[in-house]
Design a protein around this motif. Structure first.
Motif, PDB file in Angstrom:
ATOM      1  N   ASP A  55      18.224  29.881 -20.497  1.00 53.50           N
ATOM      2  CA  ASP A  55      17.167  30.056 -19.493  1.00 53.50           C
ATOM      3  C   ASP A  55      16.511  28.738 -19.132  1.00 53.50           C
ATOM      4  O   ASP A  55      15.966  28.574 -18.040  1.00 53.50           O
ATOM      5  N   ASP A  56      16.543  27.753 -20.064  1.00 47.18           N
ATOM      6  CA  ASP A  56      15.907  26.471 -19.790  1.00 47.18           C
ATOM      7  C   ASP A  56      16.630  25.715 -18.674  1.00 47.18           C
ATOM      8  O   ASP A  56      16.064  24.809 -18.072  1.00 47.18           O
ATOM      9  N   LEU A  57      17.889  26.051 -18.448  1.00 49.08           N
ATOM     10  CA  LEU A  57      18.654  25.383 -17.392  1.00 49.08           C
ATOM     11  C   LEU A  57      18.337  25.950 -16.019  1.00 49.08           C
ATOM     12  O   LEU A  57      18.625  25.320 -15.005  1.00 49.08           O
ATOM     13  N   ARG A  58      17.769  27.130 -15.977  1.00 47.56           N
ATOM     14  CA  ARG A  58      17.559  27.795 -14.694  1.00 47.56           C
ATOM     15  C   ARG A  58      16.639  27.006 -13.761  1.00 47.56           C
ATOM     16  O   ARG A  58      16.975  26.819 -12.585  1.00 47.56           O
ATOM     17  N   PRO A  59      15.476  26.511 -14.197  1.00 43.37           N
ATOM     18  CA  PRO A  59      14.614  25.765 -13.270  1.00 43.37           C
ATOM     19  C   PRO A  59      15.287  24.525 -12.693  1.00 43.37           C
ATOM     20  O   PRO A  59      15.162  24.242 -11.499  1.00 43.37           O
ATOM     21  N   ALA A  60      16.006  23.783 -13.538  1.00 42.47           N
ATOM     22  CA  ALA A  60      16.681  22.579 -13.046  1.00 42.47           C
ATOM     23  C   ALA A  60      17.758  22.941 -12.022  1.00 42.47           C
ATOM     24  O   ALA A  60      17.913  22.266 -10.990  1.00 42.47           O
ATOM     25  N   ALA A  61      18.508  24.017 -12.299  1.00 44.47           N
ATOM     26  CA  ALA A  61      19.546  24.445 -11.362  1.00 44.47           C
ATOM     27  C   ALA A  61      18.938  24.906 -10.045  1.00 44.47           C
ATOM     28  O   ALA A  61      19.437  24.571  -8.961  1.00 44.47           O
ATOM     29  N   LEU A  62      17.842  25.660 -10.129  1.00 43.79           N
ATOM     30  CA  LEU A  62      17.189  26.128  -8.907  1.00 43.79           C
ATOM     31  C   LEU A  62      16.620  24.961  -8.098  1.00 43.79           C
ATOM     32  O   LEU A  62      16.659  24.976  -6.860  1.00 43.79           O
ATOM     33  N   ASP A  63      16.097  23.947  -8.776  1.00 43.60           N
ATOM     34  CA  ASP A  63      15.589  22.764  -8.061  1.00 43.60           C
ATOM     35  C   ASP A  63      16.716  22.060  -7.317  1.00 43.60           C
ATOM     36  O   ASP A  63      16.545  21.642  -6.163  1.00 43.60           O
ATOM     37  N   ALA A  64      17.862  21.916  -7.975  1.00 41.68           N
ATOM     38  CA  ALA A  64      18.998  21.265  -7.324  1.00 41.68           C
ATOM     39  C   ALA A  64      19.477  22.074  -6.128  1.00 41.68           C
ATOM     40  O   ALA A  64      19.787  21.517  -5.059  1.00 41.68           O
ATOM     41  N   LEU A  65      19.527  23.391  -6.273  1.00 44.46           N
ATOM     42  CA  LEU A  65      19.926  24.243  -5.152  1.00 44.46           C
ATOM     43  C   LEU A  65      18.910  24.156  -4.014  1.00 44.46           C
ATOM     44  O   LEU A  65      19.286  24.149  -2.834  1.00 44.46           O
ATOM     45  N   ALA A  66      17.619  24.084  -4.363  1.00 43.53           N
ATOM     46  CA  ALA A  66      16.577  24.020  -3.342  1.00 43.53           C
ATOM     47  C   ALA A  66      16.703  22.753  -2.502  1.00 43.53           C
ATOM     48  O   ALA A  66      16.460  22.778  -1.283  1.00 43.53           O
ATOM     49  N   ARG A  67      17.084  21.654  -3.122  1.00 41.09           N
ATOM     50  CA  ARG A  67      17.242  20.405  -2.368  1.00 41.09           C
ATOM     51  C   ARG A  67      18.368  20.526  -1.348  1.00 41.09           C
ATOM     52  O   ARG A  67      18.233  20.062  -0.203  1.00 41.09           O
ATOM     53  N   VAL A  68      19.475  21.141  -1.755  1.00 40.21           N
ATOM     54  CA  VAL A  68      20.580  21.343  -0.810  1.00 40.21           C
ATOM     55  C   VAL A  68      20.171  22.329   0.283  1.00 40.21           C
ATOM     56  O   VAL A  68      20.464  22.130   1.464  1.00 40.21           O
ATOM     57  N   ALA A  69      19.452  23.381  -0.101  1.00 40.14           N
ATOM     58  CA  ALA A  69      19.000  24.376   0.883  1.00 40.14           C
ATOM     59  C   ALA A  69      18.082  23.747   1.919  1.00 40.14           C
ATOM     60  O   ALA A  69      18.165  24.078   3.115  1.00 40.14           O
ATOM     61  N   ASP A  70      17.209  22.829   1.493  1.00 40.35           N
ATOM     62  CA  ASP A  70      16.304  22.168   2.435  1.00 40.35           C
ATOM     63  C   ASP A  70      17.081  21.333   3.449  1.00 40.35           C
ATOM     64  O   ASP A  70      16.740  21.310   4.642  1.00 40.35           O
ATOM     65  N   ARG A  71      18.122  20.647   2.988  1.00 42.54           N
ATOM     66  CA  ARG A  71      18.955  19.868   3.918  1.00 42.54           C
ATOM     67  C   ARG A  71      19.613  20.786   4.942  1.00 42.54           C
ATOM     68  O   ARG A  71      19.684  20.463   6.132  1.00 42.54           O
ATOM     69  N   ILE A  72      20.080  21.935   4.474  1.00 42.22           N
ATOM     70  CA  ILE A  72      20.756  22.865   5.381  1.00 42.22           C
ATOM     71  C   ILE A  72      19.769  23.459   6.377  1.00 42.22           C
ATOM     72  O   ILE A  72      20.073  23.586   7.577  1.00 42.22           O
TER      73      ILE A  72
END
Length: 292
Positions: A55-72
């Motif tokens: 579960d500790d990996l989830r916030p970091a993964a979501l942050d990385a996905l959010a950065r790509v989503a913002d570009r899109i």
């Protein structure tokens, strides 16, 4: 808007981010939502106690996905973009999440020092098992085919003896939505003749054989051409084998479409030799379409 989504598997690599940008254009073109997904394997038992909880990996993964989503979203303000993470084996998780979606898009990365091999093990395994069309995208996209003016093309490889309507329908729809020409490629080998235990050169009636192959290709394409009258079609019959024919025709193509026969078990090779060759060596995005 359709309820089906274009699903992208992201792992933080440049190839997967390139796949996400390609998928965003695809989702926009088809009026579908885009879903960005990161899958990682769960830890369990004593190993989980010694290491950080999954579960500790989830916030970091979501942050990385959010950065790509913002570009899109910047590039496509009207596009619906969702993000999600899943704790699972990457191949199993991507295959499961793809069920019922419009398509799955993955980055295609090279293998070590072999520059000609352009697909990694996870992408290859997913393409062999996914129940929906799976597109593999390289980080660097080839330039469009050019003569006197740019010509946009979608290339579909098919066997004139056993073409599948699902593969052809996918290819025609892609060409139609892109305003591109469809190049239907059939590579074939002349049947060898045998005499006194040794192979003889192919017979001299090659033009007749090629005419038969061309007629079969035209016959199979006719219903799809009628259903997509706005798509310009080039019938491309070549001697020299299916994989080489598709790869030669794909230089500068926007998309290459190949079929994969669905199998109910997970033992043995699930991709045929033609699909393997095209996936490993094509520099254009490759869509693998499953069919019965």
């Amino acid at each position: 808007m359709t309820t089906q989504q274009v699903l992208v598997g992201l792992d933080g690599s440049p190839q997967s981010e390139a796949a996400a940008m390609w998928a965003a254009q695809e989702a926009h073109r088809f009026g579908a939502a885009l879903r960005l997904l990161h899958v990682w394997p769960w830890l369990s038992g004593a190993e989980a106690e010694r290491q950080a909880r999954p579960d500790d990996l989830r916030p970091a993964a979501l942050d990385a996905l959010a950065r790509v989503a913002d570009r899109i979203r910047t590039a496509h303000p009207d596009l619906t973009v969702e993000t999600a993470v899943r704790g699972d084996d990457p191949v199993d998780g991507l295959v499961a999440e793809a069920q019922g979606q419009r398509m799955l898009v993955l980055g295609s990365r090279g293998l070590g020092g072999f520059a000609g091999l352009l697909v990694g093990s996870v992408s290859l395994a997913v393409a062999a098992r996914a129940s929906v069309p799976t597109v593999l995208v390289r980080e660097a996209q080839p330039l469009p085919r050019t003569d006197t003016a740019p010509v946009r093309e979608v290339v579909v490889g098919l066997d004139s003896c056993e073409p599948d309507e699902a593969v052809l329908e996918f290819a025609f729809t892609q060409a139609e939505r892109r305003g591109a020409r469809l190049r239907a490629v059939h590579g074939w080998e002349p049947a060898p003749a045998w005499a006194f235990g040794s192979m003889m050169p192919p017979p001299m009636d090659l033009p007749d054989q090629e005419g038969t192959e061309t007629a079969l290709l035209s016959e199979h394409l006719a219903p799809l051409r009628a259903g997509h009258p706005g798509v310009e079609v080039v019938e491309d019959v070549r001697i020299g084998g299916a994989a080489n024919a598709v790869l030669d025709a794909s230089a500068g193509a926007e998309l290459v479409v190949i079929g994969r026969r669905e199998r109910r078990h997970r033992i043995g090779m699930l991709l045929g030799p033609v699909a393997h060759a095209v996936l490993h060596h094509s520099t254009a995005p490759v869509a693998v379409v499953p069919h019965p």
